[in-house]
Scaffold this motif. Sequence first.
Motif, mmCIF file in Angstrom:
data_model
loop_
_atom_site.group_PDB
_atom_site.id
_atom_site.type_symbol
_atom_site.label_atom_id
_atom_site.label_comp_id
_atom_site.label_asym_id
_atom_site.label_seq_id
_atom_site.Cartn_x
_atom_site.Cartn_y
_atom_site.Cartn_z
ATOM 1 N N GLU A 80 0.827 -1.202 0.000
ATOM 2 C CA GLU A 80 0.000 0.000 0.000
ATOM 3 C C GLU A 80 0.872 1.267 0.000
ATOM 4 O O GLU A 80 0.581 2.238 -0.702
ATOM 5 C CB GLU A 80 -0.927 -0.037 1.244
ATOM 6 C CG GLU A 80 -1.982 1.050 1.316
ATOM 7 C CD GLU A 80 -2.995 0.991 0.173
ATOM 8 O OE1 GLU A 80 -3.135 -0.072 -0.449
ATOM 9 O OE2 GLU A 80 -3.619 2.034 -0.094
ATOM 10 N N HIS A 81 1.960 1.226 0.775
ATOM 11 C CA HIS A 81 2.875 2.375 0.801
ATOM 12 C C HIS A 81 3.474 2.617 -0.588
ATOM 13 O O HIS A 81 3.565 3.756 -1.045
ATOM 14 C CB HIS A 81 4.012 2.124 1.812
ATOM 15 C CG HIS A 81 3.590 2.325 3.234
ATOM 16 N ND1 HIS A 81 4.447 2.217 4.302
ATOM 17 C CD2 HIS A 81 2.383 2.632 3.769
ATOM 18 C CE1 HIS A 81 3.794 2.444 5.418
ATOM 19 N NE2 HIS A 81 2.544 2.696 5.129
ATOM 20 N N ILE A 82 3.877 1.533 -1.244
ATOM 21 C CA ILE A 82 4.489 1.681 -2.582
ATOM 22 C C ILE A 82 3.460 2.251 -3.565
ATOM 23 O O ILE A 82 3.767 3.165 -4.336
ATOM 24 C CB ILE A 82 5.056 0.321 -3.066
ATOM 25 C CG1 ILE A 82 6.289 -0.021 -2.227
ATOM 26 C CG2 ILE A 82 5.429 0.365 -4.551
ATOM 27 C CD1 ILE A 82 6.833 -1.404 -2.439
ATOM 28 N N ILE A 83 2.238 1.742 -3.508
ATOM 29 C CA ILE A 83 1.181 2.257 -4.399
ATOM 30 C C ILE A 83 0.986 3.755 -4.162
ATOM 31 O O ILE A 83 0.951 4.558 -5.094
ATOM 32 C CB ILE A 83 -0.151 1.499 -4.160
ATOM 33 C CG1 ILE A 83 -0.020 0.039 -4.613
ATOM 34 C CG2 ILE A 83 -1.321 2.193 -4.883
ATOM 35 C CD1 ILE A 83 -1.180 -0.853 -4.190
ATOM 36 N N ASN A 84 0.901 4.140 -2.885
ATOM 37 C CA ASN A 84 0.658 5.551 -2.550
ATOM 38 C C ASN A 84 1.821 6.460 -2.926
ATOM 39 O O ASN A 84 1.616 7.547 -3.456
ATOM 40 C CB ASN A 84 0.366 5.679 -1.059
ATOM 41 C CG ASN A 84 -1.073 5.360 -0.750
ATOM 42 O OD1 ASN A 84 -1.968 6.126 -1.073
ATOM 43 N ND2 ASN A 84 -1.315 4.200 -0.175
ATOM 44 N N ILE A 85 3.036 5.998 -2.627
ATOM 45 C CA ILE A 85 4.209 6.827 -2.938
ATOM 46 C C ILE A 85 4.336 6.996 -4.462
ATOM 47 O O ILE A 85 4.572 8.098 -4.960
ATOM 48 C CB ILE A 85 5.499 6.228 -2.313
ATOM 49 C CG1 ILE A 85 5.457 6.384 -0.785
ATOM 50 C CG2 ILE A 85 6.750 6.907 -2.876
ATOM 51 C CD1 ILE A 85 6.596 5.702 -0.040
ATOM 52 N N LEU A 86 4.145 5.900 -5.196
ATOM 53 C CA LEU A 86 4.252 6.005 -6.656
ATOM 54 C C LEU A 86 3.152 6.889 -7.236
ATOM 55 O O LEU A 86 3.378 7.640 -8.174
ATOM 56 C CB LEU A 86 4.230 4.626 -7.307
ATOM 57 C CG LEU A 86 5.524 3.824 -7.197
ATOM 58 C CD1 LEU A 86 5.464 2.586 -8.072
ATOM 59 C CD2 LEU A 86 6.743 4.649 -7.587
ATOM 60 N N SER A 87 1.966 6.811 -6.660
ATOM 61 C CA SER A 87 0.881 7.686 -7.132
ATOM 62 C C SER A 87 1.267 9.145 -6.925
ATOM 63 O O SER A 87 1.036 9.990 -7.791
ATOM 64 C CB SER A 87 -0.413 7.408 -6.361
ATOM 65 O OG SER A 87 -0.819 6.093 -6.591
ATOM 66 N N GLU A 88 1.877 9.421 -5.768
ATOM 67 C CA GLU A 88 2.304 10.797 -5.485
ATOM 68 C C GLU A 88 3.392 11.225 -6.467
ATOM 69 O O GLU A 88 3.343 12.320 -7.033
ATOM 70 C CB GLU A 88 2.812 10.891 -4.046
ATOM 71 C CG GLU A 88 2.995 12.325 -3.577
ATOM 72 C CD GLU A 88 3.609 12.410 -2.197
ATOM 73 O OE1 GLU A 88 3.410 11.490 -1.382
ATOM 74 O OE2 GLU A 88 4.288 13.424 -1.951
ATOM 75 N N ILE A 89 4.349 10.305 -6.705
ATOM 76 C CA ILE A 89 5.441 10.611 -7.637
ATOM 77 C C ILE A 89 4.877 10.916 -9.018
ATOM 78 O O ILE A 89 5.317 11.814 -9.717
ATOM 79 C CB ILE A 89 6.430 9.409 -7.705
ATOM 80 C CG1 ILE A 89 7.254 9.331 -6.418
ATOM 81 C CG2 ILE A 89 7.354 9.524 -8.913
ATOM 82 C CD1 ILE A 89 8.124 8.093 -6.304
ATOM 83 N N LYS A 90 3.880 10.159 -9.424
ATOM 84 C CA LYS A 90 3.311 10.353 -10.767
ATOM 85 C C LYS A 90 2.287 11.488 -10.795
ATOM 86 O O LYS A 90 1.661 11.737 -11.814
ATOM 87 C CB LYS A 90 2.659 9.049 -11.235
ATOM 88 C CG LYS A 90 3.664 7.939 -11.483
ATOM 89 C CD LYS A 90 2.960 6.669 -11.897
ATOM 90 C CE LYS A 90 3.945 5.562 -12.197
ATOM 91 N NZ LYS A 90 3.299 4.367 -12.706
ATOM 92 N N GLY A 91 2.089 12.114 -9.649
ATOM 93 C CA GLY A 91 1.193 13.270 -9.607
ATOM 94 C C GLY A 91 -0.274 12.916 -9.500
ATOM 95 O O GLY A 91 -1.133 13.772 -9.699
ATOM 96 N N GLU A 92 -0.584 11.645 -9.169
ATOM 97 C CA GLU A 92 -1.984 11.279 -8.988
ATOM 98 C C GLU A 92 -2.213 11.029 -7.502
ATOM 99 O O GLU A 92 -1.982 9.938 -7.021
ATOM 100 C CB GLU A 92 -2.312 9.981 -9.736
ATOM 101 C CG GLU A 92 -1.824 9.935 -11.140
ATOM 102 C CD GLU A 92 -1.460 8.493 -11.555
ATOM 103 O OE1 GLU A 92 -0.912 8.334 -12.634
ATOM 104 O OE2 GLU A 92 -1.728 7.583 -10.772
ATOM 105 N N THR A 93 -2.587 12.042 -6.746
ATOM 106 C CA THR A 93 -2.725 11.859 -5.299
ATOM 107 C C THR A 93 -3.888 10.928 -4.981
ATOM 108 O O THR A 93 -4.914 10.977 -5.615
ATOM 109 C CB THR A 93 -2.946 13.219 -4.596
ATOM 110 O OG1 THR A 93 -3.755 13.999 -5.421
ATOM 111 C CG2 THR A 93 -1.645 13.905 -4.314
ATOM 112 N N ARG A 94 -3.626 10.041 -4.005
ATOM 113 C CA ARG A 94 -4.648 9.102 -3.577
ATOM 114 C C ARG A 94 -5.098 9.421 -2.166
ATOM 115 O O ARG A 94 -4.302 9.869 -1.382
ATOM 116 C CB ARG A 94 -4.081 7.674 -3.550
ATOM 117 C CG ARG A 94 -4.188 6.964 -4.850
ATOM 118 C CD ARG A 94 -3.324 5.725 -4.834
ATOM 119 N NE ARG A 94 -3.734 4.835 -3.729
ATOM 120 C CZ ARG A 94 -4.358 3.652 -3.912
ATOM 121 N NH1 ARG A 94 -4.617 3.250 -5.107
ATOM 122 N NH2 ARG A 94 -4.667 2.894 -2.891
#
Length: 265
Positions: free
Chosen positions: A251-265
């Motif tokens: 879940e952390h990886i999904i969230n961090i990558l979403s933030e990196i890609k500019g898609e906040t979750r």
Amino acid sequence: MDYFVPKSLSEAEKLKKQSARAFYLAGGTILNWKGSPRAERLIDLKALKLEGIKKLKKGVEIGAMTTIQEIAESGDVPASLAGASALFTSRNVRNMATVGGNIAGKFFISNILPILVCYKAKVKYFSNGKKKTVSLDKWLSENEGIIVSVIIENPDRIVKFREEKVAASDFLSVFTSVGYLIAGGRIRDAEISLSGIHRRLFISKEAVKFLNGKKQREIFVSALNEIVQKEIKPIGDVKVSKEVKRRIVEEHIINILSEIKGETR
Ligand SMILES: Cc1cc2nc3c(=O)[nH]c(=O)nc-3n(C[C@H](O)[C@H](O)[C@H](O)COP(=O)(O)OP(=O)(O)OC[C@H]3O[C@@H](n4cnc5c(N)ncnc54)[C@H](O)[C@@H]3O)c2cc1C
């Protein structure tokens, strides 16, 4: 028990060498904790002028005796370090706990160490009459001398993190941090570090190879998660099983990558 307040690093080192059960004392949050080692001699570091945050030409130097609350409130440290410091269990603990004690104490959980790894922090320490500077990773494996300060030479690294707690007032269960630079539109010099998974800090070797050279938008969550999951060997505890820790990391990886890609979750 003997208690000393040395006036110099050399004096402190001499006092330590005289007793096998001597400990340097900083904020005391680990040394005074129920699971702490039994000390016969405490060498208080409070008169050594090791506190304070100094801006460098390039980066920042944080004295070992600087408290976690001071770091949380500082405008001079990188934002992710201040942010992670503010998440430390409680204000009371933050007011006592120091950054030097966090590194040297090797407590079972830390929300400071993964962040410092991701900033590629260095540790300045005093040993055998001399000051030396090494990478945090190296200091953690050799555990030598009195920590004088922590140096972040590149505060512009991109550092993201996520934490998981069972209850707001509790210790963290898992803390995940990812750090990197962008050069030529691609990720360079990546670091991934987790606390709460193993007894000691986890620093990735394989997942960072996967990240380096990729464009931020090119990273597939499932591929990165698969590599991290292969690298980690979680240890379950009374609050969180090893299986749940694996799901938290995912879940952390999904969230961090979403933030990196500019898609906040
Ligand atoms: C109730 C509670 C809640 C906590 N919550 C968190 C949390 O949310 N996040 C987190 O990361 N940690 C947490 N901790 C762990 C602890 O508070 C931190 O690791 C803290 O930063 C330790 O610093 P200290 O100054 O209190 O260390 P101390 O207890 O003074 O020392 C710890 C160890 O480090 C050595 N040491 C200290 N300073 C130096 C130095 N300059 N050079 C060499 N050796 C040194 C000491 O000899 C000792 O062995 C918590 C602990 C408790 C008891």
